[in-house]
Scaffold this active site. Structure first.
Site, PDB file in Angstrom:
ATOM      1  N   GLU A 226      45.364  69.034  27.547  1.00 34.77           N
ATOM      2  CA  GLU A 226      46.457  69.964  27.301  1.00 34.77           C
ATOM      3  C   GLU A 226      46.256  71.185  28.189  1.00 34.77           C
ATOM      4  OE1 GLU A 226      47.149  68.818  22.621  1.00 34.77           O
ATOM      5  OE2 GLU A 226      45.503  70.163  23.151  1.00 34.77           O
TER       6      GLU A 226
ATOM      7  N   ASP B 161      57.140  64.081  15.753  1.00 35.08           N
ATOM      8  CA  ASP B 161      56.216  65.076  15.204  1.00 35.08           C
ATOM      9  C   ASP B 161      56.694  65.426  13.796  1.00 35.08           C
ATOM     10  OD1 ASP B 161      54.899  65.168  17.680  1.00 35.08           O
ATOM     11  OD2 ASP B 161      56.344  66.616  18.450  1.00 35.08           O
TER      12      ASP B 161
END
Length: 247
Positions: free
Chosen positions: A8, A128
């Site tokens: 990330e 999500d």
């Protein structure tokens, strides 16, 4: 089952976040390009890369993302800020192996269906989940969709996979995560990739035996060194190797 070592990026650095809080990142002092190469050397077949700056509409990491795609020596599954057709096609043209789409699927499902048909096996649907509903815009906005309804809305679409993240129990409650993920894996006809579940090597084995789980993202555990990538890859491979029958 495939292991996706996960990186990330924020402001050109490798980071991890707690429940998606962009202003509270843990910075890992490693070289992103060399880290990606090391994953390939360990035997990874893919890696996952999320650009947090792109989620906020900034192209700060664009050159670095391109460099990782060019030099990682394994295909890159790219996520972060894919909210227009142009962004998706741009990164596929730049060599991304797969593009992860979440918010755009809620905003314009017909466009995402079209993109999945145009790029079969290159589009991943991100689901999500927080408090039983699908979140969008970098986990900031709660939609009206249950994850089951969201998945059903794209039934028959040739996604490469569906990426499931349980935000409620992110990095805290493995049992709750496995319950949600295994339920959605049973519900979906598209293979599921689990996010945020692997904290130690044993978690890889547990995931590998859930039907329709095709992969797992492993990020923070690699940087914390609670999981060795080579060991995780070996465990994922061994989980489905044929076992000789006793005569």
């Amino acid at each position: 089952m495939r292991i996706y070592p996960t990186m990330e990026l924020q402001n050109g650095r490798c980071v991890t976040l707690d429940k998606g809080r962009l202003n509270d990142a843990m910075i890992w002092h490693v070289d992103p390009v060399e880290t990606a190469r090391s994953w390939a050397a360990a035997g990874a077949e893919w890696m996952h890369l999320t650009d947090f700056d792109a989620i906020e509409g900034r192209d700060t990491n664009a050159a670095l993302v391109e460099e990782i795609i060019r030099s990682a020596e394994i295909p890159v599954q790219l996520a972060g800020g894919m909210r227009t057709r142009e962004q998706v096609t741009h990164w596929i043209d730049k060599g991304a192996g797969r593009i992860v789409i979440g918010t755009l699927a809620a905003w314009d499902p017909n466009l995402v269906k079209e993109l999945a048909k145009l790029y079969p096996d290159q589009i991943v649907l991100a689901v999500d989940v927080w408090q039983g509903l699908v979140m969008t815009e970098g986990w900031r906005t709660q939609s009206a969709f249950t994850p089951e309804a969201f998945i059903d809305a794209f039934a028959g679409i040739p996604f490469a996979a569906i990426l499931i993240t349980d935000i409620d129990s992110d990095m805290e409650d493995v049992e709750a995560q496995l319950g949600l993920i295994s339920g959605l894996a049973q519900h979906s006809r598209t293979p599921i990739v689990a996010s945020g579940v692997v904290r130690k090597a044993d978690d890889v084995s547990r995931l590998a035996y859930i039907p329709n789980i095709a992969g797992a993202l492993v990020g923070r555990a690699l940087f914390r060194k609670t999981v060795d990538l080579k060991e995780a890859l070996d465990m994922a491979q061994a989980a489905h190797e044929p076992v000789a029958q006793f005569q």
